[in-house]
Structure formats: structure tokens, C-alpha cells
Motif scaffolding. Structure first.
Motif, PDB file in Angstrom:
ATOM      1  N   ASP A  93       0.777  -1.121   0.029  1.00 56.99           N
ATOM      2  CA  ASP A  93       0.010  -0.043   0.007  1.00 56.99           C
ATOM      3  C   ASP A  93       0.793   1.348  -0.164  1.00 56.99           C
ATOM      4  OD1 ASP A  93      -2.102  -1.677   0.222  1.00 56.99           O
ATOM      5  OD2 ASP A  93      -2.394  -1.663   2.409  1.00 56.99           O
ATOM      6  N   ILE A  94       2.303   1.094   0.746  1.00 59.53           N
ATOM      7  CA  ILE A  94       2.735   2.605   0.852  1.00 59.53           C
ATOM      8  C   ILE A  94       3.196   2.830  -0.335  1.00 59.53           C
ATOM      9  CG2 ILE A  94       5.211   3.132   2.154  1.00 59.53           C
ATOM     10  CD1 ILE A  94       2.785   3.513   3.216  1.00 59.53           C
ATOM     11  N   SER A  95       3.882   1.644  -0.883  1.00 56.56           N
ATOM     12  CA  SER A  95       4.479   1.824  -1.700  1.00 56.56           C
ATOM     13  C   SER A  95       3.384   2.166  -4.051  1.00 56.56           C
ATOM     14  CB  SER A  95       4.898   0.193  -2.834  1.00 56.56           C
ATOM     15  OG  SER A  95       3.826  -0.598  -3.468  1.00 56.56           O
ATOM     16  N   TYR A  96       1.991   2.343  -3.571  1.00 54.50           N
ATOM     17  CA  TYR A  96       1.512   2.502  -4.118  1.00 54.50           C
ATOM     18  C   TYR A  96       1.036   4.527  -4.054  1.00 54.50           C
ATOM     19  CZ  TYR A  96       0.330  -2.608  -5.060  1.00 54.50           C
ATOM     20  OH  TYR A  96       0.556  -3.838  -5.969  1.00 54.50           O
ATOM     21  N   ILE A  97       1.150   4.366  -2.687  1.00 53.96           N
ATOM     22  CA  ILE A  97       0.810   6.124  -3.124  1.00 53.96           C
ATOM     23  C   ILE A  97       1.008   6.840  -2.974  1.00 53.96           C
ATOM     24  CG2 ILE A  97       0.384   5.478  -0.173  1.00 53.96           C
ATOM     25  CD1 ILE A  97      -1.991   6.897  -0.017  1.00 53.96           C
ATOM     26  N   ARG A  98       2.611   6.214  -2.148  1.00 53.79           N
ATOM     27  CA  ARG A  98       3.835   7.333  -1.938  1.00 53.79           C
ATOM     28  C   ARG A  98       4.130   7.704  -3.361  1.00 53.79           C
ATOM     29  NH1 ARG A  98       8.923   4.794   1.719  1.00 53.79           N
ATOM     30  NH2 ARG A  98       8.324   5.168   3.584  1.00 53.79           N
ATOM     31  N   PRO A  99       3.661   7.458  -4.578  1.00 51.86           N
ATOM     32  CA  PRO A  99       4.362   8.108  -5.641  1.00 51.86           C
ATOM     33  C   PRO A  99       3.134   9.273  -6.184  1.00 51.86           C
ATOM     34  CG  PRO A  99       5.454   6.095  -6.104  1.00 51.86           C
ATOM     35  CD  PRO A  99       4.496   5.901  -4.464  1.00 51.86           C
ATOM     36  N   TYR A 100       2.102   8.505  -5.752  1.00 54.79           N
ATOM     37  CA  TYR A 100       0.883   9.313  -6.053  1.00 54.79           C
ATOM     38  C   TYR A 100       0.652  10.511  -5.593  1.00 54.79           C
ATOM     39  CZ  TYR A 100      -3.875  11.348  -6.047  1.00 54.79           C
ATOM     40  OH  TYR A 100      -4.909  11.595  -6.751  1.00 54.79           O
ATOM     41  N   VAL A 101       0.775  10.554  -4.228  1.00 52.71           N
ATOM     42  CA  VAL A 101       0.826  11.941  -2.879  1.00 52.71           C
ATOM     43  C   VAL A 101       1.734  12.577  -3.570  1.00 52.71           C
ATOM     44  CG1 VAL A 101       1.573  12.383  -0.759  1.00 52.71           C
ATOM     45  CG2 VAL A 101      -0.051  10.468  -1.048  1.00 52.71           C
ATOM     46  N   GLY A 102       2.962  12.505  -4.181  1.00 49.71           N
ATOM     47  CA  GLY A 102       4.684  13.215  -3.579  1.00 49.71           C
ATOM     48  C   GLY A 102       4.157  13.863  -5.293  1.00 49.71           C
ATOM     49  N   ARG A 103       3.314  12.958  -6.505  1.00 46.26           N
ATOM     50  CA  ARG A 103       3.129  14.068  -7.589  1.00 46.26           C
ATOM     51  C   ARG A 103       2.229  14.970  -7.268  1.00 46.26           C
ATOM     52  NH1 ARG A 103       5.380  15.118 -11.998  1.00 46.26           N
ATOM     53  NH2 ARG A 103       3.996  15.216 -13.860  1.00 46.26           N
ATOM     54  N   LEU A 104       1.366  14.960  -6.328  1.00 46.31           N
ATOM     55  CA  LEU A 104      -0.314  15.282  -5.844  1.00 46.31           C
ATOM     56  C   LEU A 104       0.696  16.061  -5.472  1.00 46.31           C
ATOM     57  CD1 LEU A 104      -3.060  16.148  -6.962  1.00 46.31           C
ATOM     58  CD2 LEU A 104      -2.652  15.102  -4.040  1.00 46.31           C
ATOM     59  N   ALA A 105       1.584  16.732  -4.862  1.00 51.78           N
ATOM     60  CA  ALA A 105       2.226  17.360  -3.568  1.00 51.78           C
ATOM     61  C   ALA A 105       3.160  18.665  -4.949  1.00 51.78           C
ATOM     62  CB  ALA A 105       2.660  17.115  -2.724  1.00 51.78           C
TER      63      ALA A 105
ATOM     64  N   ALA B 182      -5.987  16.846  -1.866  1.00 52.93           N
ATOM     65  CA  ALA B 182      -5.334  16.478  -1.788  1.00 52.93           C
ATOM     66  C   ALA B 182      -5.136  16.971   0.127  1.00 52.93           C
ATOM     67  CB  ALA B 182      -4.464  17.383  -2.141  1.00 52.93           C
ATOM     68  N   LEU B 183      -5.617  17.090   1.393  1.00 59.83           N
ATOM     69  CA  LEU B 183      -5.036  17.317   2.414  1.00 59.83           C
ATOM     70  C   LEU B 183      -5.688  15.445   2.709  1.00 59.83           C
ATOM     71  CD1 LEU B 183      -6.299  20.258   3.524  1.00 59.83           C
ATOM     72  CD2 LEU B 183      -4.234  19.381   3.705  1.00 59.83           C
ATOM     73  N   LYS B 184      -6.775  14.949   2.369  1.00 62.18           N
ATOM     74  CA  LYS B 184      -7.334  13.855   2.908  1.00 62.18           C
ATOM     75  C   LYS B 184      -6.199  12.530   2.016  1.00 62.18           C
ATOM     76  CE  LYS B 184     -12.622  14.563   2.976  1.00 62.18           C
ATOM     77  NZ  LYS B 184     -13.375  15.056   1.805  1.00 62.18           N
ATOM     78  N   THR B 185      -6.171  13.107   1.402  1.00 61.87           N
ATOM     79  CA  THR B 185      -5.618  11.833   0.661  1.00 61.87           C
ATOM     80  C   THR B 185      -3.852  11.707   1.034  1.00 61.87           C
ATOM     81  OG1 THR B 185      -6.136  12.220  -1.336  1.00 61.87           O
ATOM     82  CG2 THR B 185      -3.978  10.884  -1.448  1.00 61.87           C
ATOM     83  N   MET B 186      -2.864  13.312   1.543  1.00 63.09           N
ATOM     84  CA  MET B 186      -1.914  12.914   2.506  1.00 63.09           C
ATOM     85  C   MET B 186      -2.212  12.286   3.744  1.00 63.09           C
ATOM     86  SD  MET B 186      -0.707  16.586   1.405  1.00 63.09           S
ATOM     87  CE  MET B 186      -0.601  17.572   0.048  1.00 63.09           C
ATOM     88  N   PHE B 187      -3.330  12.351   4.496  1.00 59.19           N
ATOM     89  CA  PHE B 187      -3.772  12.003   5.947  1.00 59.19           C
ATOM     90  C   PHE B 187      -3.947  10.340   5.534  1.00 59.19           C
ATOM     91  CE2 PHE B 187      -6.845  11.319   8.969  1.00 59.19           C
ATOM     92  CZ  PHE B 187      -5.428  11.464  10.174  1.00 59.19           C
ATOM     93  N   TYR B 188      -3.941  10.144   4.331  1.00 59.10           N
ATOM     94  CA  TYR B 188      -4.421   9.020   4.136  1.00 59.10           C
ATOM     95  C   TYR B 188      -3.066   8.038   4.505  1.00 59.10           C
ATOM     96  CZ  TYR B 188      -6.039   3.813   2.080  1.00 59.10           C
ATOM     97  OH  TYR B 188      -5.919   3.010   1.783  1.00 59.10           O
ATOM     98  N   ARG B 189      -2.237   8.464   3.130  1.00 62.25           N
ATOM     99  CA  ARG B 189      -0.620   8.507   3.361  1.00 62.25           C
ATOM    100  C   ARG B 189       0.026   8.481   4.667  1.00 62.25           C
ATOM    101  NH1 ARG B 189       4.341  10.695   4.061  1.00 62.25           N
ATOM    102  NH2 ARG B 189       3.414  11.886   4.730  1.00 62.25           N
ATOM    103  N   VAL B 190      -0.439   9.109   5.812  1.00 63.68           N
ATOM    104  CA  VAL B 190       0.203   8.883   6.907  1.00 63.68           C
ATOM    105  C   VAL B 190       0.061   7.509   8.047  1.00 63.68           C
ATOM    106  CG1 VAL B 190      -0.702  10.419   9.235  1.00 63.68           C
ATOM    107  CG2 VAL B 190       0.476  11.594   7.284  1.00 63.68           C
ATOM    108  N   ILE B 191      -1.872   7.696   7.564  1.00 65.70           N
ATOM    109  CA  ILE B 191      -1.965   6.197   8.332  1.00 65.70           C
ATOM    110  C   ILE B 191      -1.723   5.373   7.555  1.00 65.70           C
ATOM    111  CG2 ILE B 191      -4.211   5.078   9.096  1.00 65.70           C
ATOM    112  CD1 ILE B 191      -3.986   7.600  10.090  1.00 65.70           C
ATOM    113  N   LEU B 192      -1.528   5.089   6.196  1.00 65.89           N
ATOM    114  CA  LEU B 192      -0.813   3.533   6.133  1.00 65.89           C
ATOM    115  C   LEU B 192       0.732   3.866   6.447  1.00 65.89           C
ATOM    116  CD1 LEU B 192      -2.200   3.367   2.316  1.00 65.89           C
ATOM    117  CD2 LEU B 192      -2.754   1.856   3.828  1.00 65.89           C
ATOM    118  N   GLU B 193       1.341   4.967   6.416  1.00 64.37           N
ATOM    119  CA  GLU B 193       2.684   4.723   7.049  1.00 64.37           C
ATOM    120  C   GLU B 193       3.043   4.053   8.139  1.00 64.37           C
ATOM    121  OE1 GLU B 193       5.374   5.525   5.856  1.00 64.37           O
ATOM    122  OE2 GLU B 193       5.090   6.808   3.506  1.00 64.37           O
TER     123      GLU B 193
END
Length: 293
Positions: A38-50, A227-238
Motif C-alpha cells: 500500500d505504501i509503495s502505491y500511494i507514495r508516488p501518487y502523493v508525491g506527484r500531487l504535492a 489532496a489533504l485527505k489523500t495526504m492524511f491517508y498516506r500518514v495512516i498507511l505509513e
């Protein structure tokens, strides 16, 4: 020196403990693999969005006002520590709790003295300890771990955003463990709101080749809440990946320690048994000599 019976009881106890820690290690390893994916999938997405938001916001006019990036005087603070519901994961929870206490005593010392620092916990371990230490834990979302998905996480993010929007809090700070590998977790303290947007000062390349409809300000206002929701989701997955990695490592060490202890106990048992046999032989020989005399 302990008796043979005492040593046997301890050996059986250590064997049982080793079975439990070994089983917990395997369970955590299975969960860790999924969390790692899950982390490997969401990190590139959040990084690109940010990155997109970062570049576009740098080209905005100076008088542009965005609700989520409004800087205020830090009168009311909300801390959101992300821990786990269960223990036996090394220093995973302790590090988060120590950082929250440091923030209350150092960074937000004045606000804490005025009782203006609230804590919303995600995870029973942080809630239990922080409440016991007398901090103002106003609410929790410990139920999140029963079903971690974007929809459930976005509800919590929306709750935080609404609290900031109605000026209930001037700053919202997240404290969590970022996943690096199974054995290493990096403690992070991140400002969730207000969102920090860059200014075009020449150091950042504010030119972009994006085609934005209808215009950049409208796009930024629309995309940042998601974007804020997605970033918060990344924090939970991390945090989730870090938890399973920490527990897997901790249980692996516990299993190894139990195996080592069993070897020592078995050696101690053999020595005690040999001593008992030697004593019995001496008693028999002494008794036989006494009968002959």
C-alpha cells in the motif's frame, strides 16, 4: 540452586512463550507485506500531487487567499498522535507519546499552560498513556484500525478540516512513524493545517506546462481538500506499515531470545539432573558400604 521440577516448569513456560511470539511474528509478517505494498502505491501518487500543487501555488498572486493555508496566531492547538491499538511493537508507541509530551512541554508550552492544547488520538496505546499522564485527550478514532480504507480515513480528515475552518483550532499537528524498513521507523511531526504553500521567490521553478481549466486559483481551491485527505491517508498507511514492521522485528527478537534461554535452561537442567544422579549413586554406595560393615 533450583530443583529439577522448577527448571522443567520454566522450560515449558519459555516454550509456550516462544510459540506465541513466533505466531505473532508470522501474523505481523503477512500484514506487513500488504501494508508495504500500500505504501509503495500511494507514495508516488502523493508525491506527484504535492509537486503539482507546489508548482502551481508558487505562481499565484500575492493577494490570493486560501482557506486551508491561512496563517493565524497559534492560540488553540490540536495534536493528532497516530499510534497502535496493541502493544508488543518495541518503541513504536513510546516514541509517538514522548514526542507529543515534548510538544506540549516545549513547542506549545504557553498554550498548554492556558489549557489550549487538545489531543485527538488514533490508537488505544497513545490514548491510554496520555490520559494517564493528565493530558487533554478530547476524542479518539481507535475504531479506524478495524477497517483502514480511504473512505474511513477521509471522514477523520474532513473532521479536522472542519475544525480548522470554523476556527476551533489555529494549528493541527500530526505525530506519527514514517516507514523506512522493517527495522527502522522515522518519527515525524508534520503540520497538517494550515497547509504550507510556497511563494515564488526565484528559488522554485514556478513556470509550469499544465493546462488548467478554468484557471489556477479555482483548481487549487478545488483540489487541495482532496489532496489533504489523500495526504492524511498516506500518514495512516505509513504508521500502519511501521507498526507491523516494528512488531515483526520485536517478535523476531523475542523468539530468538526465547530460543537462547531454552538452551541455557536445558543445560542447567542437565547439570542439575547429573548432580542429582551423582548424589543418588553416592548414597547407594554409602549405604552398601554401611551394610557390609
Amino acid at each position: 540452586m533450583p530443583s529439577l521440577k522448577d527448571i522443567r516448569i520454566r522450560i515449558n513456560s519459555v516454550k509456550t512463550t516462544r510459540q506465541v511470539t513466533s505466531a505473532m511474528k508470522m501474523v505481523s509478517a503477512a500484514k506487513f507485506k500488504k501494508a508495504q505494498d500500500d505504501i509503495s502505491y500511494i507514495r508516488p501518487y502523493v508525491g506527484r500531487l504535492a509537486g503539482i500543487i507546489y508548482r502551481l501555488s508558487g505562481s499565484l498572486e500575492e493577494d490570493f487567499e486560501l482557506e486551508w493555508s491561512e496563517e493565524r496566531v497559534d492560540n488553540k492547538i490540536l495534536l493528532v498522535p497516530v499510534s497502535s491499538n496493541r502493544g508488543l511493537c518495541g518503541a513504536f508507541n513510546a516514541n509517538v507519546i514522548k514526542e507529543v509530551e515534548r510538544l506540549c512541554k516545549v513547542d506549545f508550552k504557553l498554550q498548554n499552560a492556558l489549557d489550549n492544547v487538545d489531543i485527538l488520538t488514533i490508537g488505544k496505546q497513545a490514548q491510554k498513556i496520555l490520559k494517564a499522564h493528565g493530558y487533554n485527550v478530547i476524542n479518539d478514532h481507535n475504531e479506524l484500525y478495524s477497517d483502514v480504507n480511504f473512505e474511513n480515513v477521509s471522514h477523520i480528515a474532513q473532521e479536522l478540516m472542519e475544525a480548522f475552518s470554523i476556527r476551533k483550532y489555529d494549528k493541527i499537528v500530526l505525530v506519527y512513524n514514517e516507514y523506512k524498513n522493517a527495522a527502522v521507523q522515522i518519527l515525524r511531526t508534520e503540520q497538517f493545517l494550515p497547509m504550507e504553500l510556497p511563494e515564488c521567490d526565484g528559488k522554485v521553478d514556478c513556470n509550469h506546462d499544465y493546462i488548467i481549466e478554468p484557471d489556477v486559483p479555482t483548481f487549487i481551491k478545488k483540489v487541495i481538500p482532496d489532496a489533504l485527505k489523500t495526504m492524511f491517508y498516506r500518514v495512516i498507511l505509513e504508521s500502519l506499515a511501521s507498526e507491523h514492521g516494528a512488531r515483526m522485528t520485536s517478535m523476531h527478537k523475542a523468539t530468538d531470545n526465547a530460543t537462547e534461554m531454552l538452551s541455557e535452561l536445558q543445560l542447567q537442567y542437565n547439570k542439575a539432573r547429573q548432580g542429582a544422579i551423582t548424589t543418588e549413586i553416592l548414597e547407594i554406595v554409602g549405604g552398601a558400604e554401611a551394610l557390609q560393615k
